[in-house]
Design a protein around this motif. Structure first.
Motif, PDB file in Angstrom:
ATOM      1  N   LYS A 147       0.836  -1.192   0.000  1.00 46.44           N
ATOM      2  CA  LYS A 147       0.000   0.000   0.000  1.00 46.44           C
ATOM      3  C   LYS A 147       0.872   1.243   0.000  1.00 46.44           C
ATOM      4  N   CYS A 148       0.449   2.199  -0.814  1.00 43.38           N
ATOM      5  CA  CYS A 148       1.121   3.489  -0.806  1.00 43.38           C
ATOM      6  C   CYS A 148       0.939   4.098   0.574  1.00 43.38           C
ATOM      7  N   GLN A 149       2.013   4.540   1.187  1.00 49.83           N
ATOM      8  CA  GLN A 149       1.926   5.060   2.552  1.00 49.83           C
ATOM      9  C   GLN A 149       1.434   6.508   2.591  1.00 49.83           C
ATOM     10  N   TYR A 150       1.151   7.079   1.430  1.00 48.96           N
ATOM     11  CA  TYR A 150       0.591   8.435   1.403  1.00 48.96           C
ATOM     12  C   TYR A 150      -0.907   8.414   1.108  1.00 48.96           C
ATOM     13  N   CYS A 151      -1.322   7.752   0.012  1.00 47.92           N
ATOM     14  CA  CYS A 151      -2.759   7.737  -0.282  1.00 47.92           C
ATOM     15  C   CYS A 151      -3.462   6.523   0.305  1.00 47.92           C
ATOM     16  N   GLY A 152      -2.694   5.496   0.703  1.00 51.32           N
ATOM     17  CA  GLY A 152      -3.275   4.338   1.358  1.00 51.32           C
ATOM     18  C   GLY A 152      -3.838   3.290   0.412  1.00 51.32           C
ATOM     19  N   ALA A 204       5.465   3.888  -1.949  1.00 52.42           N
ATOM     20  CA  ALA A 204       4.643   4.977  -2.477  1.00 52.42           C
ATOM     21  C   ALA A 204       4.246   4.649  -3.903  1.00 52.42           C
ATOM     22  N   CYS A 205       3.029   5.050  -4.288  1.00 49.43           N
ATOM     23  CA  CYS A 205       2.638   4.872  -5.680  1.00 49.43           C
ATOM     24  C   CYS A 205       3.327   5.970  -6.499  1.00 49.43           C
ATOM     25  N   VAL A 206       3.315   5.788  -7.815  1.00 49.61           N
ATOM     26  CA  VAL A 206       4.031   6.724  -8.682  1.00 49.61           C
ATOM     27  C   VAL A 206       3.470   8.156  -8.561  1.00 49.61           C
ATOM     28  N   PRO A 207       2.129   8.330  -8.623  1.00 47.04           N
ATOM     29  CA  PRO A 207       1.609   9.715  -8.503  1.00 47.04           C
ATOM     30  C   PRO A 207       1.996  10.394  -7.181  1.00 47.04           C
ATOM     31  N   CYS A 208       1.910   9.659  -6.067  1.00 48.25           N
ATOM     32  CA  CYS A 208       2.270  10.273  -4.782  1.00 48.25           C
ATOM     33  C   CYS A 208       3.759  10.585  -4.732  1.00 48.25           C
ATOM     34  N   ASN A 209       4.565   9.683  -5.261  1.00 48.89           N
ATOM     35  CA  ASN A 209       6.006   9.903  -5.249  1.00 48.89           C
ATOM     36  C   ASN A 209       6.356  11.154  -6.070  1.00 48.89           C
TER      37      ASN A 209
HETATM   38 ZN   LIG Z   1      -0.240   7.050  -3.353  1.00 50.80          ZN
END
Ligand SMILES: [Zn+2]
Length: 108
Positions: A15-20, A50-55
């Motif tokens: 899981k992306c640790q920013y958007c979850g 992290a997912c690409v958009p959040c990164n």
């Molecule tokens: Zn994300």
């Protein structure tokens, strides 16, 4: 516990640790919470999934600077305790056999 991309993703449950959101491993990246340019180290407590958009959105900023909140603070995973079978499978009570068979560590 080896410090690898795969073990970081596993610690964070893919899981992306920013958007979850959960992603396939090929859609994930790892992010320095404190950017390397700010002195952040590449270790368990400073690297998150992290997912690409959040990164991209976070870039070389701290979460505070980017107004992004970490879902969980990263930590070093505790080594999984290995259940060592000291009793031979043949001497164990019959009801244990299936359990031991399916749960014994595979020897490689
Ligand atoms: Zn994300």
């Amino acid at each position: 516990m080896p410090f690898t991309r795969a073990s970081i993703y596993r610690r964070d449950g893919y899981k992306c640790q920013y958007c979850g959101d959960a992603f396939a491993s090929e859609d994930l990246t790892f992010d320095h919470v404190v950017p390397a340019s700010h002195g952040g180290r590449r270790d368990w407590t400073n690297i998150v999934t992290a997912c690409v958009p959040c990164n991209k959105r976070k870039g070389a900023r701290t979460p505070q600077e980017a107004s992004m909140v970490l879902r969980r603070s990263p930590r070093k995973p505790v080594a999984r305790s290995v259940f060592r079978v000291s009793l031979g499978i043949r001497q164990s009570p019959a009801s244990w056999r299936d359990y031991l068979y399916w749960n014994a560590e595979l020897e490689t």
